[in-house]
Design an enzyme around this catalytic site. Structure first.
Site, short mmCIF file in Angstrom:
data_model
loop_
_atom_site.label_atom_id
_atom_site.label_comp_id
_atom_site.label_asym_id
_atom_site.label_seq_id
_atom_site.Cartn_x
_atom_site.Cartn_y
_atom_site.Cartn_z
N HIS A 282 -6.65 5.04 -10.53
CA HIS A 282 -6.20 5.68 -9.26
C HIS A 282 -7.09 6.67 -9.10
CE1 HIS A 282 -3.40 7.83 -6.88
NE2 HIS A 282 -2.36 6.61 -6.97
N PHE B 142 0.63 4.00 3.50
CA PHE B 142 0.19 3.79 1.90
C PHE B 142 -1.34 3.48 2.08
CE2 PHE B 142 1.35 4.40 -2.56
CZ PHE B 142 2.22 5.45 -2.42
N LEU C 124 -0.60 11.67 -12.72
CA LEU C 124 -0.76 10.98 -11.20
C LEU C 124 -0.42 11.91 -10.35
CD1 LEU C 124 -1.22 8.50 -9.53
CD2 LEU C 124 1.16 8.20 -9.69
N GLN D 127 -6.98 -1.02 -12.76
CA GLN D 127 -7.09 -0.37 -11.88
C GLN D 127 -7.26 1.27 -12.13
OE1 GLN D 127 -3.50 0.37 -8.92
NE2 GLN D 127 -4.93 -0.69 -7.77
#
Lengths: 247, 581
Positions: B232, B116, B242, B230
């Site tokens: 993404h 990740f 997402l 944040q």
């Protein structure tokens, strides 16, 4: 492609309406717009009184089940262009009492769900807390499909048995019971048997299969039910024929 | 008459459910209620995709997970919290496994882990790419076995009740009937998640309106590090849905309009065929989102009807791997973008995703207000600092949900009894206020709730996006102030008590205007660039002045004050964030 489409919405507000009625709204017809986007346009721009549930708008939270042109659908992943030139008819899910407009009362499912014990019942082989159960991908495949249920209620909306017999535990709850029964880590199948094998459990199902057609997540509750019927029948025959120790 | 429980938990997502189970386990005599505006399994935890980090393999260690988290946070996290977090994350994930979570497996039956972003080792546990869904449903179904946990499903909390400096309960509206109830409690845990909906383009569900942050702030609890929001790097254009970082962990590549792996131009390493940990596409989210802005400025992004995009290329991964590891990505691309990532490029752009900031808590979820606790995205402990690493949020809600639950069970056992009459009186006042809102907003001359909400969202994107400066933030703050004035006179069409979603939207917007102001005001005060907070007028990190948590609290006159608290550093002194070299 026309620039707009008409959405006909089933309306019912218990405080002011003596009976349901249809309201029509014209909304922009855009290729990216789901039925839900059309409803949001109505709510935000045209008529703030329209009520419906929605949240994730990506087909995973299970909030926005409705009846679209007669079929049970998630409104966030059902697109307006598929119904052009319209009109699109949007109704609440069938087989549920309506609270208001497109919002149904799902307390019945919420009450039934715990009766099938949809949680992992640990047995003698539970590893200690520093270790995991071993479970191969093949073992996982046994139950994986049934673990995909998002509780959207479309299967209940589609189920002709539930329509006639509200006591029926129903497709999603049985699929979730099977999700644990078939999990190699679970030892709770016995605990679930009385409810699943009861008259309101799997035997109420006449295998119409509409639930599996309606399921947006390919859970196949009809398959889960059929499979449990076989388990229950085999068990019943064994109980009849075999001495207690050999069952 | 009101209801009473020892513990009231607001929110039934991952943190709330985990906290409820922890309370029930710590002391089965306590009564616990979960008050949630949606049925718990609808909570936004359900949308998390890629995975949950905890040390798994023999090649990994707690210290390495801690270091990745600390450097990922641009040194703004509290290292004592991170050290506790990495140890307990593993325990919590195993607990979930014992509860039945269908974690993806190796062939031999052990838990599988994947790479990740920003993580130097493979330590992200996953359930295909529906990790949040499985985690939430496992928790919800497990919680059903605790029959003492009471649920208020589809109840919206409008206010925290505070008496003698102690939080003593909540006031909530039952959506189905419009009934307003005062729920008295010895302690309240806020677990309502984030507030992505203050922005126009977000991965967050419609319910992510920061309600818990708002009621806590209005009750006097401070919010911490609110300027850190944040983005993404990979959301689908138009919807903002997402596309998980796991797509890049499995080998997906980011290409600009010329097919060039542009991240190599932004100090993130050199492109390789196989993904390299902490490098290129596996860099941290803040740096990748910032790279997109620069790429757009150079004219190297593709222009679409839904704005500028770059492309995520998964084609070389093949159908088998995509179906096995990323089935939801394929499903989402097909449903919402009408493309098949097996054969086509996926258009993506940065999208608001997560709040690093939130209600200020200590390592046990306790806020400075007696009787008030918080856990999950709504809280700021902080393990995330200026930038959260992907796959740290799910273990965070487990670890700190459990910690808050245990701490509350202990607190409630020692708390002295107190008179409920003044609390019930406050509850009646709140009920009257809600009655007035419902009747006074029925007029034809006011603005629509949705119009003010849209303007607020546009204001936030323009003023407090990936890059900000004094002028943009000041302008945003002025605009928010104007919107608050206009909101006071906004009208509603719906006078009904039965499932009045317009009333809920109005109450949500009221809170969002406060939360948005906190984000902007905190951002204006922090004159440096760190992690997700990038000031073009102060482009460098300034440890001398700002290696500190901002804390914003409401003053009695309705204005706010921003103060700073020191960051806890245990073993990793501030250094340079190095990726790909």
């Amino acid at each position: 492609m026309p620039e707009t489409i008409t959405i006909e919405v089933w309306r019912y507000r218990p405080e002011q309406d003596s009976e349901p009625a249809w309201d029509s709204y014209e909304v922009p017809l855009r290729k990216e717009w789901a039925v839900l986007d059309g409803l949001n346009h109505i709510k935000d721009q045209l008529d703030g009184t329209l009520s419906y549930r929605w949240s994730c708008r990506m087909g995973i939270c299970g909030s926005c089940g409705m009846t679209v042109n007669g079929e049970p659908k998630l409104s966030c992943s059902t697109f307006l262009t598929d119904y052009a030139p319209g009109p699109v008819r949007v109704e609440p899910m069938r087989n549920f009492p309506v609270i208001r407009d497109l919002v149904v009362e799902m307390g019945d499912f919420m009450a039934k769900l715990p009766t099938v014990k949809p949680w992992l019942v640990s047995g003698d082989d539970e590893p200690d807390e520093d270790a995991e159960y071993l479970q191969t991908p093949v073992e996982m495949d046994d139950y994986k499909r049934y673990s995909m249920c998002i509780n959207c209620m479309l299967c209940y909306s589609a189920c002709p048995v539930y329509a006639l017999d509200p006591e029926f535990i129903g497709p999603a709850a049985i699929a979730l019971a099977q999700r644990y029964n078939l999990d190699s880590r679970d030892a709770g199948a016995e605990d679930r048997r009385d409810v699943l094998a009861s008259a309101e459990g799997v035997w109420a199902c006449t295998f119409v299969g509409e639930c599996s057609v309606a399921c947006p997540k390919d859970v196949d509750p009809a398959g889960a039910i059929q499979r449990y019927k076989l388990t229950a029948a085999t068990k019943a025959v064994k109980d009849l024929l075999l001495p207690r120790g050999a069952r | 008459m009101g209801a009473w429980h020892n513990v009231v938990i607001i929110g039934g997502g991952g943190a709330g459910l985990r906290a409820a189970i922890a309370v029930a386990e710590a002391n089965p005599k306590l009564t616990v209620a979960i008050v949630s505006k949606v049925y718990p399994m609808r909570s936004h935890t359900v949308s998390a995709e890629g995975g949950a980090a905890a040390v798994a393999g023999d090649d990994d260690s707690m210290d390495e997970h801690a270091y990745d988290t600390v450097s990922g946070s641009d040194w703004l996290c509290d290292q004592d919290a991170v050290e506790a977090f990495v140890v307990e994350a593993r325990k919590e994930m195993l607990r979930l496994e014992h509860w039945g979570c269908p974690w993806s497996r190796e062939q031999d039956g052990r838990i599988a882990v994947r790479a990740f972003g920003g993580m130097k080792k493979k330590r992200t546990w996953f359930a295909a790419d529906k990790t949040g869904f499985h985690l939430l449903h496992t928790l919800f179904q497990t919680a059903l076995s605790y029959t003492d946990i009471v649920r208020y499903d589809e109840w919206f909390v409008t206010k925290l009740l505070v008496h003698d400096g102690r939080v003593r309960g909540v006031v909530a509206v039952e959506l189905a009937t419009g009934r307003v109830e005062t729920i008295v409690a010895d302690a309240v845990i806020v677990c309502t998640g984030g507030c992505g909906r203050v922005f126009p383009f977000t991965t967050n569900a419609n319910i992510k309106t920061g309600d818990g942050m708002a009621v806590a702030y209005q009750a006097g609890a401070p919010l911490k590090d609110m300027e850190f929001v944040q983005y993404h790097p990979t959301g689908l254009p138009f919807t903002g849905i997402l596309i998980t970082e796991a797509a890049r962990a499995e080998g997906g590549r980011l290409l600009n309009k010329d097919g060039y792996r542009y991240l190599q131009d932004y100090d993130l390493g050199q492109p390789t065929d196989a993904p390299v940990l902490r490098s290129m596409e596996l860099g941290p989210r803040d740096r990748l989102s910032q790279a997109f802005v620069h790429e757009m400025a150079k004219g190297r992004t593709a222009e679409t009807e839904a704005g500028h995009v770059v492309h995520l290329d998964l084609r070389h991964l093949g159908e088998k791997l995509i179906d096995e590891r990323l089935p939801f990505v394929r499903e989402l691309c097909a449903s919402y973008q009408n493309i098949d990532p097996v054969h086509e490029l996926v258009p993506v752009r940065p999208v608001i995703h997560y709040m690093m900031g939130g209600i200020h808590t200590d390592i046990n979820g306790a806020t400075p207000m007696t009787g008030l606790y918080a856990a999950g995205e709504v809280a700021c402990v902080s393990i995330n600092g200026a930038n959260r690493l992907g796959s740290n949020s799910l273990p965070e809600l487990l670890v700190f949900g459990a910690r808050a639950g245990r701490a509350v069970a202990e607190f409630v056992a020692t708390v002295p009894g107190a008179a409920t009459a003044p609390v019930l009186a406050q509850g009646r006042d709140e009920e009257h206020r809600l009655e007035r809102e419902l009747s006074e907003r029925q007029r034809s001359d006011g603005e629509r709730i949705a119009d003010i909400r849209t303007e607020m969202q546009e204001t936030m994107e323009a003023g407090a996006g990936i890059y900000r400066d004094e002028a943009s933030l000041t302008k945003a703050l002025d605009k928010l102030s104007e919107l608050k004035t206009r909101f006071a006179h906004a009208s509603m069409d719906d006078a009904s008590r039965t499932f009045n979603t317009e009333l809920i939207a109005m109450l949500e917007l009221s809170g969002m205007l406060d939360v948005a102001s906190c984000i902007v005001a905190s951002g204006l005060r922090r004159e440096e660039s760190r992690g997700a907070h990038q000031r073009t007028d102060f482009p460098d990190r300034n440890d001398e002045k700002y290696l500190a948590h901002s804390v914003i609290s409401r003053k009695p006159d309705g204005e706010w004050r921003v103060e700073y608290l020191p960051v806890t550093i245990t073993r990793w002194p501030p250094g340079e964030r190095v990726y790909g070299r």
